[in-house]
Design a protein around this motif. Structure first.
Motif, short mmCIF file in Angstrom:
data_model
loop_
_atom_site.label_atom_id
_atom_site.label_comp_id
_atom_site.label_asym_id
_atom_site.label_seq_id
_atom_site.Cartn_x
_atom_site.Cartn_y
_atom_site.Cartn_z
N PHE A 7 47.26 103.09 23.27
CA PHE A 7 48.05 103.33 22.07
C PHE A 7 48.35 102.04 21.30
CE2 PHE A 7 49.02 107.15 24.55
CZ PHE A 7 48.70 108.11 23.61
N GLN A 8 48.41 100.90 22.04
CA GLN A 8 48.67 99.63 21.36
C GLN A 8 47.50 99.27 20.46
OE1 GLN A 8 51.57 97.81 21.43
NE2 GLN A 8 50.57 96.67 19.78
N ARG A 9 46.27 99.43 20.97
CA ARG A 9 45.08 99.12 20.16
C ARG A 9 44.99 100.08 18.98
NH1 ARG A 9 39.76 98.18 23.68
NH2 ARG A 9 39.09 97.49 21.61
N ILE A 10 45.32 101.34 19.22
CA ILE A 10 45.25 102.33 18.12
C ILE A 10 46.28 101.97 17.05
CG2 ILE A 10 45.56 104.76 17.52
CD1 ILE A 10 44.66 105.44 20.38
N GLN A 11 47.50 101.56 17.49
CA GLN A 11 48.54 101.20 16.53
C GLN A 11 48.12 99.99 15.72
OE1 GLN A 11 51.74 102.78 15.99
NE2 GLN A 11 51.48 101.51 14.16
N THR A 12 47.49 98.99 16.40
CA THR A 12 47.02 97.80 15.69
C THR A 12 45.96 98.18 14.67
OG1 THR A 12 47.49 96.43 17.63
CG2 THR A 12 45.95 95.54 15.99
N ALA A 13 45.02 99.03 15.07
CA ALA A 13 43.98 99.47 14.14
C ALA A 13 44.58 100.23 12.96
CB ALA A 13 42.97 100.34 14.87
N TRP A 14 45.57 101.07 13.25
CA TRP A 14 46.22 101.84 12.15
C TRP A 14 46.86 100.89 11.16
CZ3 TRP A 14 51.07 102.13 10.10
CH2 TRP A 14 51.34 103.22 9.23
N THR A 15 47.57 99.85 11.67
CA THR A 15 48.25 98.89 10.79
C THR A 15 47.24 98.16 9.93
OG1 THR A 15 50.00 98.62 12.45
CG2 THR A 15 49.81 96.91 10.74
N ARG A 16 46.12 97.81 10.51
CA ARG A 16 45.11 97.02 9.79
C ARG A 16 44.33 97.86 8.79
NH1 ARG A 16 40.17 93.57 12.70
NH2 ARG A 16 39.18 92.86 10.75
N TYR A 17 43.90 99.07 9.20
CA TYR A 17 42.97 99.81 8.34
C TYR A 17 43.62 100.96 7.55
CZ TYR A 17 39.49 97.37 11.13
OH TYR A 17 38.74 96.40 11.75
N VAL A 18 44.65 101.57 8.11
CA VAL A 18 45.28 102.69 7.39
C VAL A 18 46.39 102.16 6.49
CG1 VAL A 18 46.61 104.82 7.63
CG2 VAL A 18 44.70 104.36 9.18
N ALA A 19 47.31 101.40 7.08
CA ALA A 19 48.42 100.87 6.28
C ALA A 19 48.01 99.63 5.51
CB ALA A 19 49.61 100.55 7.19
N GLY A 20 46.99 98.90 5.99
CA GLY A 20 46.57 97.67 5.34
C GLY A 20 45.54 97.91 4.26
N PRO A 21 45.13 96.79 3.65
CA PRO A 21 44.22 96.91 2.51
C PRO A 21 42.74 97.07 2.91
CG PRO A 21 44.82 94.62 2.84
CD PRO A 21 45.61 95.40 3.85
N GLU A 22 42.41 96.77 4.15
CA GLU A 22 41.01 96.80 4.54
C GLU A 22 40.48 98.23 4.58
OE1 GLU A 22 39.66 94.34 7.77
OE2 GLU A 22 41.60 93.31 7.83
N SER A 23 39.18 98.35 4.29
CA SER A 23 38.52 99.65 4.39
C SER A 23 38.32 100.00 5.85
CB SER A 23 37.16 99.61 3.69
OG SER A 23 37.33 99.33 2.32
N VAL A 24 38.32 101.29 6.09
CA VAL A 24 38.13 101.76 7.46
C VAL A 24 36.65 101.65 7.80
CG1 VAL A 24 38.39 103.69 9.07
CG2 VAL A 24 40.07 103.35 7.22
N PRO A 25 36.29 100.90 8.85
CA PRO A 25 34.89 100.78 9.22
C PRO A 25 34.38 102.06 9.89
CG PRO A 25 36.26 99.66 10.82
CD PRO A 25 37.19 100.13 9.73
#
Length: 680
Positions: A7-25
């Motif tokens: 869940f920690q890795r999923i939360q980090t990915a969510w922050t980076r790609y969903v909440a953040g500006p980067e496109s989802v790979p």
């Protein structure tokens, strides 16, 4: 499965790609591929920080109505499932195919609802476009059972929640929605999805059954007959709406009932009591569970499939509706109206007035008239202007039916009553005329027994077929006709007095044509126009002498004879004008007999007013020639038995010339009729 997720890795990915500006790979280590794909589809559409979005209440109400069957079927199964989840603070939602929450279950009805961290409202949209990745949107997208854990949700508000969702398909495997279980992530229930799938299977089976049942019901409801389907124990397993109407059972349940608790078995015809043999359209009267007589046409169709399952299809047709349909065919239609009654005389106008009065009442109508006066035409006209005009017009000539068969013709009979009779029975004239008009011609030919039966039908309004158990109710307008003086027949004990007075309450007499000479030419012109149109020929007219002959003739066959004469003349006419010589012998004979009588009457009057003349000189050549010609005509008439046409052939003399000379000498061919002997 929860244990395999970081869940920690999923939360980090969510922050980076969903909440953040980067496109989802296309791939994210530690995040399931289906979640990554959903994030990618959702980004740019849904807001990860938004609160719930609901549709207007009227829109929600319409969606709930459209999905009423799904909700009604699913709720009991989901309430049962909730028993296992209520302590874990979960709620269950029923969702349509577009991700809208239709119904929410968070209480089993036995206690207060448990507190829920994020209660979901009906009408909330959980599509990827509105809410991004969640159990509902992913389930609808993949059309398979899914679980979505905590930070896998696209919207942050559900990061402490877990969703279990499974799709619902109809009988054609079309996606119609899903069921979602949501609750705190800390209360993860490993068996929740398995239990949900089991509930969904039950829901889909019942949906399929209900939908198949609805299709079958819709198909059966398209029939105008009552349909009952029985299992091999004669228990009703299906029926259409019309069956209730025919059986006259509106409220009591039929499904699961024995057919013999709906219909009395002993009231069924003998061949149908077991409902095990094929029967086609048997007309009968049976009793329902309330002892109400039902006049029906019964069809029984036993069937069996490859598995050996036996079913029976029962078809019940309301006999009254059936006979109205059948007997309104051309055979039982009335074509004549009061406009069909030709004539301007006061007497025929009086007939029309009385006929219109008769059309307004249910009182039986008696029509008296000589043969050919148009009694059936008047009867049809009365029918067509009466409240019974939409029903059948049933005609029976009582004089043409053997007395032994007349009762069965009137009352009908049940199947199997007569050897050689119709297998399914016969509908008598009383039943055929139900809702319409019954016209009995030559009513005087009814036997005294049949007269008594007719009187009973008029008094009770009921008919029992020969061999039948139960009476049938009938209602019709009765019109009878006769050429006989019925009062005289009553006095001679040939006709029942009580029936006579019942029929004579509204009597109409059609006068013979000889008593209304002013109607002759309107009738002649009518038939000339009618026959000319039928034959496709030009109309003809009568010259002065021919018209005088028509007027002179006494027309013993009345209107029917006029029609016959006109038809014959139009086939033999050689020009547009009919002359005296074209007319039939009976008209010529009548015409010249009338002329001779007029001449004789004139001579008698002249002799009464003039002094006696000296006797004619027998030696006069003129007188002798006349006497010889007169004698030759008389001798030839004797030899030909008074037949004018044979006489003209024997004398080589035109028919018109012969009648002119007979008129001159005062010779009447009728005096020599049937006195044929060789000429001197």
């Amino acid at each position: 499965m929860k244990e395999n997720l970081d869940f920690q890795r999923i939360q980090t990915a969510w922050t980076r790609y969903v909440a953040g500006p980067e496109s989802v790979p296309e791939q994210i280590p530690g995040v399931r591929p289906e979640i990554v794909d959903s994030w990618r589809r959702s980004k740019g559409q849904a807001d990860p920080f938004a609160l719930e979005k609901t549709i207007p209440s009227d829109h929600l109400q319409a969606l709930v109505q459209d999905n009423a069957q799904l909700i009604r079927i699913a709720r009991p199964y989901l309430m049962n499932l909730f028993q296992y989840l209520r302590e874990t603070k979960h709620q269950i939602t029923i969702v349509d195919a577009h991700g809208c929450i239709l119904d929410t279950i968070f209480d089993d009805g036995t206690s207060q609802a448990p507190p829920i961290q994020y209660p979901i409202s009906n009408g909330t949209i959980f599509s990827e476009e509105e809410s991004g990745t969640n159990g509902i949107s992913l389930c609808l997208s993949l059309e398979k059972p899914v679980m979505v854990f905590g930070p896998e949700h696209f919207q942050q508000r559900f990061h402490n929640s877990i969703c279990y969702a499974a799709p619902i398909h109809d009988q054609f495997h079309h996606l119609i929605g899903c069921v979602d279980i949501s609750g705190p992530l800390a209360n993860y229930h490993p068996s929740a999805l398995t239990m949900l799938e089991s509930a969904i299977n039950s829901i889909e089976r019942e949906l399929s059954f209900r939908q198949t049942n609805a299709v079958l019901t819709s198909a059966l409801d398209a029939f105008t007959e009552g349909i009952l389907v029985l299992d091999d124990h004669k228990v009703i397993i299906h029926h259409n709406a019309k069956a209730r109407s025919v059986l006259r059972i509106s409220e009591d349940p039929l499904i699961g009932q024995s057919i013999y608790s709906v219909l009395r078995q002993d009231s069924l015809p003998a061949p149908a009591q077991g409902l095990s043999q094929r029967i086609s359209s048997m007309e009968c009267t049976i009793l329902n569970r309330y002892q109400t007589p039902l006049d029906v046409s019964l069809t029984v169709l036993p069937t069996s499939d490859q598995t050996g399952l036996h079913t029976t299809l029962i078809k019940l047709e309301d006999q009254f509706a059936l006979t109205r349909l059948v007997y309104r065919s051309n055979e039982f239609s009335a074509h004549y109206t009061f406009d069909s009654i030709i004539g301007t005389s006061p007497s025929i106008q009086s007939v029309q007035t009385m006929g219109r009065i008769a059309a307004t009442t249910a009182t039986p109508t008696l029509i008296f008239g000589e043969p050919g006066t148009g009694k059936e035409i008047l009867a049809q006209a009365i029918h067509n202007e009466s409240p019974w005009a939409k029903g059948p017009f049933v005609c029976l000539n009582c004089g043409k039916i053997p007395r032994g068969l007349l009762e069965s013709e009137l009352f009908g009979y049940e199947g199997g009553v007569f050897c050689g009779g119709k297998e399914n029975g016969y509908t008598g004239k009383f039943e055929q005329a139900n809702g319409g008009t019954l016209f009995l011609d030559e009513i005087d030919c009814l036997s005294l027994e049949a007269q008594a039966s007719l009187l009973q039908v008029l008094q009770t309004g009921q008919v029992t077929r020969l061999g039948g158990k139960y009476p049938k109710s009938v209602s019709f307008k009765l019109i009878v006709a006769t050429t006989v003086n019925l009062l005289s027949a009553v006095q001679k004990k040939n006709f029942r007095a009580d029936l006579y007075y019942r029929l004579n309450a509204l009597a109409i007499t059609i006068p013979p044509l000889r008593e209304r000479k002013e109607d002759i030419f309107p009738i002649v012109n009518h038939f000339i126009a009618q026959e000319s149109f039928t034959a496709g020929t030009a109309a003809v007219s009568l010259d002065e002498e021919a018209a005088a002959a028509f007027l002179q003739y006494h027309w013993p066959g009345n209107t029917r004879e006029v029609e016959s004469v006109i038809e014959e003349l139009l086939h033999t006419a050689e020009g547009p004008v009919l002359h005296l010589s074209d007319l039939p012998t009976n008209l010529l004979s009548s015409y010249y007999a009338g002329k001779a009588k007029q001449s004789q009457d004139a001579k008698s009057e002249l002799q009464d007013t003039l002094p006696s003349a000296p006797p004619a000189d027998p030696a006069s050549p003129y007188s002798r020639a006349n006497l010889e010609e007169s004698q030759r005509i008389v001798d030839t008439l004797k030899a030909c038995g008074g037949n004018a046409k044979e006489t003209t052939a024997a004398l080589s003399m035109p028919l018109s010339t012969l009648y002119r000379k007979m008129n001159k000498y005062g010779i009447n061919p009728k005096d020599y009729k049937n006195q044929r002997h060789p000429a001197d």
